[in-house]
Design an enzyme around this catalytic site. Structure first.
Site, PDB file in Angstrom:
ATOM      1  N   GLU A 169     -26.368  62.642  76.774  1.00 39.59           N
ATOM      2  CA  GLU A 169     -25.983  61.622  77.746  1.00 39.59           C
ATOM      3  C   GLU A 169     -24.577  61.915  78.255  1.00 39.59           C
ATOM      4  O   GLU A 169     -23.644  62.059  77.469  1.00 39.59           O
ATOM      5  CB  GLU A 169     -26.020  60.261  77.059  1.00 39.59           C
ATOM      6  CG  GLU A 169     -25.748  59.141  78.011  1.00 39.59           C
ATOM      7  CD  GLU A 169     -25.932  57.804  77.347  1.00 39.59           C
ATOM      8  OE1 GLU A 169     -25.352  57.603  76.264  1.00 39.59           O
ATOM      9  OE2 GLU A 169     -26.653  56.973  77.898  1.00 39.59           O
ATOM     10  N   CYS A 171     -26.802  53.328  81.195  1.00 35.70           N
ATOM     11  CA  CYS A 171     -27.557  53.988  80.117  1.00 35.70           C
ATOM     12  C   CYS A 171     -28.968  54.332  80.544  1.00 35.70           C
ATOM     13  O   CYS A 171     -29.549  55.286  80.050  1.00 35.70           O
ATOM     14  CB  CYS A 171     -27.575  53.098  78.887  1.00 35.70           C
ATOM     15  SG  CYS A 171     -27.971  51.420  79.309  1.00 35.70           S
ATOM     16  N   GLY A 194     -13.044  48.846  68.351  1.00 34.17           N
ATOM     17  CA  GLY A 194     -14.342  48.971  67.697  1.00 34.17           C
ATOM     18  C   GLY A 194     -14.254  49.220  66.206  1.00 34.17           C
ATOM     19  O   GLY A 194     -14.842  48.474  65.411  1.00 34.17           O
ATOM     20  N   PRO A 195     -13.513  50.253  65.784  1.00 34.45           N
ATOM     21  CA  PRO A 195     -13.489  50.563  64.346  1.00 34.45           C
ATOM     22  C   PRO A 195     -12.766  49.510  63.500  1.00 34.45           C
ATOM     23  O   PRO A 195     -12.833  49.563  62.268  1.00 34.45           O
ATOM     24  CB  PRO A 195     -12.734  51.906  64.288  1.00 34.45           C
ATOM     25  CG  PRO A 195     -12.805  52.452  65.676  1.00 34.45           C
ATOM     26  CD  PRO A 195     -12.845  51.268  66.596  1.00 34.45           C
ATOM     27  N   LYS A 234     -17.604  40.595  70.182  1.00 33.74           N
ATOM     28  CA  LYS A 234     -16.514  41.584  70.225  1.00 33.74           C
ATOM     29  C   LYS A 234     -16.831  42.487  71.431  1.00 33.74           C
ATOM     30  O   LYS A 234     -17.683  43.364  71.358  1.00 33.74           O
ATOM     31  CB  LYS A 234     -16.500  42.397  68.921  1.00 33.74           C
ATOM     32  CG  LYS A 234     -15.158  43.005  68.560  1.00 33.74           C
ATOM     33  CD  LYS A 234     -14.560  43.907  69.593  1.00 33.74           C
ATOM     34  CE  LYS A 234     -15.176  45.295  69.589  1.00 33.74           C
ATOM     35  NZ  LYS A 234     -14.625  46.127  70.728  1.00 33.74           N
ATOM     36  N   GLY A 279     -14.709  45.426  65.590  1.00 34.74           N
ATOM     37  CA  GLY A 279     -16.158  45.624  65.697  1.00 34.74           C
ATOM     38  C   GLY A 279     -16.771  45.870  64.329  1.00 34.74           C
ATOM     39  O   GLY A 279     -17.770  45.257  63.955  1.00 34.74           O
ATOM     40  N   GLU A 283     -29.148  48.660  71.308  1.00 31.94           N
ATOM     41  CA  GLU A 283     -29.416  49.204  72.637  1.00 31.94           C
ATOM     42  C   GLU A 283     -28.501  50.411  72.784  1.00 31.94           C
ATOM     43  O   GLU A 283     -27.287  50.257  72.916  1.00 31.94           O
ATOM     44  CB  GLU A 283     -29.084  48.174  73.727  1.00 31.94           C
ATOM     45  CG  GLU A 283     -29.974  46.961  73.718  1.00 31.94           C
ATOM     46  CD  GLU A 283     -31.384  47.231  74.213  1.00 31.94           C
ATOM     47  OE1 GLU A 283     -31.623  48.319  74.780  1.00 31.94           O
ATOM     48  OE2 GLU A 283     -32.238  46.363  74.017  1.00 31.94           O
ATOM     49  N   GLY A 342     -10.700  43.324  70.522  1.00 33.09           N
ATOM     50  CA  GLY A 342     -10.132  44.270  69.556  1.00 33.09           C
ATOM     51  C   GLY A 342     -10.811  45.618  69.606  1.00 33.09           C
ATOM     52  O   GLY A 342     -11.739  45.834  70.390  1.00 33.09           O
TER      53      GLY A 342
END
Ligand code: NAD
Length: 460
Positions: free
Chosen positions: A369, A279, A203-204, A170, A207, A245, A201
Site C-alpha cells: 500500500e 485505503c 499512537g504508541p 484516540k 493509543g 479496518e 496523543g
C-alpha cells in the site's frame, strides 16, 4: 477552529495529565496551525473511568432516545459543516470543495443513518422459545487514522452510541483539530456526560494505553496493518472484542467488453481523490493486453491534468514514504509515464500524480500500500482474477464490463469486501471492511451496528 488545550472527558474540557503537546501542521504551507495535548496513560485512565461510569445510564436509555441524540448530533454537524470542511482542509490539506462534499458531507450521512437505525433496529427478537436481546458490548476504545479525519470517527462513534456503548476516542496525531471539533459537536448535541470522551496523543503512548486498558471491552481500530496486528494480538490475549479496518491494494479490473475510456478516467479519479490517501483506492488497474497501450495513454492524459490540484499528502513523513515507493517502482523496472519524484510545488507536501505502466503483479508497487497518488497499470491475458486476488489485502475493488451480469460474475470471484460495478455509487448503508489482511469486522449500516452489540438469550 481554535485548538483546545485539554481533553474532553466526562462532558467537560479537562487539563491533560502531562505538559507535552503535539504540533498540528498545515500540509499546504508547512506552518504550525495549532497545538493539542499529548495524552498519556493517565488521561486514558480518566477517560475510560468516565466512559465506564456513563455506561449503565446510556445502555438503559431507550433506543428511540439514543436515536434522537444522534439526530441532534447530525444536525450540529450540518450546522457546522463549513467549519468542519475548513478544519479538515487546514490539517489534512485536501482542497476545500472536496472537504465540503466528502470530509464534511459523508459523516453527516453516516450520523443520520445511525440516528435512523437506532430508532428502527430490532434490539430484541423471538427465536422459537427464546427471546434474544442485542445488548451493548460496553466501553469502546476507538483509534482512528488521519486520511478521512471525521468520517473515521463517525463510522465508529455513531454505531457505538446507537448500540448503547460509551466511547473513548484516540484520533490520529496529524488531524486532532477535527476530533476536537467533533467533541464540541457532541457537547452541543446534548449527549450525556461521559458517553463520548476524547484523548489526543501519540499512537504508541495514548493509543497503546487505550488498546491495552483492561476496562475497555472492545477496541475498534482503523489504520495500518502493522499496528492493527499488534492491537489484535493485545485484544486476543485479553479475550476482548476487536474490529480492525486495515490497509488495501484494490484492483480496478477492466474487462475487454467495458467502456475503456470511462473505466480508465473514473479509475484515475478514484486513485487521485484525497491525494491517494484512501485505503479502498483502486491503485492497481488491470487491463487486457489487447487494450493495454490505449489504456496507458488515457490514464496518462487523465492523471497529467491533476497537477497540484489534488492537494498535498498529509505530512513530510508521508511524502517521503510515497517517494520511496516511486523510487522502488523505477528501480524494479516499471515504466513511469507521468509524474515521478519531482514535486509540483516548492512548498507543501505535494506529490505529482504518478502513473506507472508495465507493472508486473509481483513488483513492490503492485503489492504494498503506497497511500499516495500513484497508479500501477498491470497487463493481463487470461489471469485477471488471479492477479486481482494476488495480494495479502482484500478491502475493495472495481469491475467494468458491457453487461452488468458479466461484471457481477467476475466480482463474485474476487476475495474482497466491496466491489463497485461499472462505477457504482458510494452507499453509506453498505457494509465496508476487509477480506484477508485488510481487517476483521465491518463498518457502516446495520452490519456496522452489530459490531457493537452482543447477544443474550432467555429461554421460556
Ligand atoms: P497508523 O496505523 O500509524 O495509525 C492509525 C492510528 O493508530 C493513529 O491514531 C495512531 O496514533 C494509532 N497508533 C499508532 N501506533 C499505535 C500503537 N502502537 N497502539 C495503538 N495505536 C497506535 O496508520 P496511519 O499512518 O495513521 O494511517 C494510514 C494507514 O491506515 C494506511 O495503511 C491505511 O490503509 C490505513 N487505513 C485503513 C482504513 C480502512 O478502513 N481499512 C481506513 C483508513 C486508513
Amino acid at each position: 477552529m481554535k485548538a483546545h488545550h485539554g481533553m474532553y472527558i466526562g462532558g467537560e474540557w479537562r487539563p491533560a495529565a502531562g505538559a507535552d503537546t503535539i504540533e498540528v501542521v498545515n500540509p499546504v504551507d508547512e506552518q504550525v496551525i495549532g497545538r493539542v495535548p499529548a495524552g498519556t496513560a493517565a488521561d486514558v485512565g480518566h477517560a475510560v473511568r468516565a466512559a465506564r461510569a456513563a455506561l449503565p445510564g446510556w445502555a438503559a436509555t431507550p433506543p428511540t432516545e439514543r436515536a434522537a441524540k444522534l439526530a441532534a448530533l447530525r444536525d450540529v454537524l450540518v450546522a457546522r459543516k463549513d467549519e468542519i470542511a475548513e478544519t479538515v482542509t487546514a490539517e489534512l490539506g485536501s482542497p476545500l470543495p472536496f472537504s465540503q462534499a466528502v470530509h464534511a458531507g459523508v459523516p453527516i450521512l453516516v450520523a443520520g443513518s445511525y440516528a435512523e437505525l437506532a430508532a428502527t433496529y430490532a434490539f430484541e427478537e423471538k427465536v422459537g422459545n427464546s427471546t434474544v436481546y442485542h445488548e451493548p458490548v460496553g466501553v469502546v476504545g476507538a483509534i482512528t487514522p488521519w486520511n478521512y479525519p471525521l468520517h473515521q470517527i463517525v463510522a465508529k462513534v455513531a454505531p457505538a452510541l446507537a448500540a448503547g456503548c460509551t466511547v473513548v476516542l484516540k484520533p490520529a496525531e496529524d488531524t486532532p483539530l477535527t476530533a476536537q471539533l467533533f467533541a464540541e459537536a457532541v457537547a452541543e448535541a446534548g449527549l450525556p456526560a461521559g458517553v463520548f470522551n476524547l484523548v489526543t496523543g501519540l499512537g504508541p503512548v495514548a493509543g497503546q494505553a487505550l488498546a491495552e486498558h483492561p476496562d475497555v471491552d472492545l477496541v475498534s481500530f482503523t489504520g495500518s496493518t502493522a499496528v492493527g496486528r499488534r492491537i489484535g494480538a493485545t485484544a486476543g490475549a485479553a479475550v476482548k472484542r476487536v474490529a480492525l479496518e486495515l490497509g488495501g491494494k484494490s484492483a480496478n479490473v477492466i474487462l475487454p467488453s467495458a467502456d475503456l475510456a470511462k473505466a480508465v478516467n473514473v479509475g484515475v479519479a478514484n486513485v487521485m481523490s484525497n491525494s491517494g490517501q484512501t485505503c479502498s483506492a483502486w491503485t492497481r488497474m488491470l487491463v487486457h493486453t489487447s487494450q493495454y497501450e490505449e489504456a496507458v495513454g488515457l490514464a496518462a492524459a487523465a492523471a497529467a491534468k491533476y497537477g497540484d490540484r489534488i492537494g498535498p499528502v498529509v505530512s513530510a513523513k508521508q511524502r517521503s514514504r510515497v517517494r520511496s515507493y516511486i523510487e522502488k517502482g523505477i528501480a524494479e523496472g516499471a515504466r513511469l509515464v507521468v509524474g515521478g519524484l519531482e514535486s509540483p510545488r516548492e512548498q507543501g507536501y505535494f506529490v505529482s500524480p504518478t502513473v506507472f505502466a508495465d507493472v508486473t503483479p509481483d513488483m513492490t508497487i503492485a503489492q504494498e500500500e503506497i497511500f499516495g497518488p500513484v497508479l500501477s497499470i498491470i497487463r493481463y491475458e487470461e489471469e485477471a482474477v488471479r492477479i486481482a486476488n494476488g495480494t495479502v489485502y482484500g478491502l475493495a475493488g472495481a469491475v467494468w464490463a458491457a453487461e452488468e451480469a458479466e461484471a457481477v460474475a467476475f466480482a463474485r470471484r474476487l476475495d474482497t469486501g466491496q466491489v463497485d460495478i461499472n462505477g457504482g455509487r458510494f452507499n453509506p448503508l453498505a457494509p465496508f471492511g476487509g477480506y484477508k489482511q485488510s481487517g476483521v469486522g465491518r463498518e457502516l449500516g446495520s452490519h456496522g451496528l452489530t459490531e457493537y452489540l452482543q447477544t443474550k438469550s432467555l429461554q421460556f
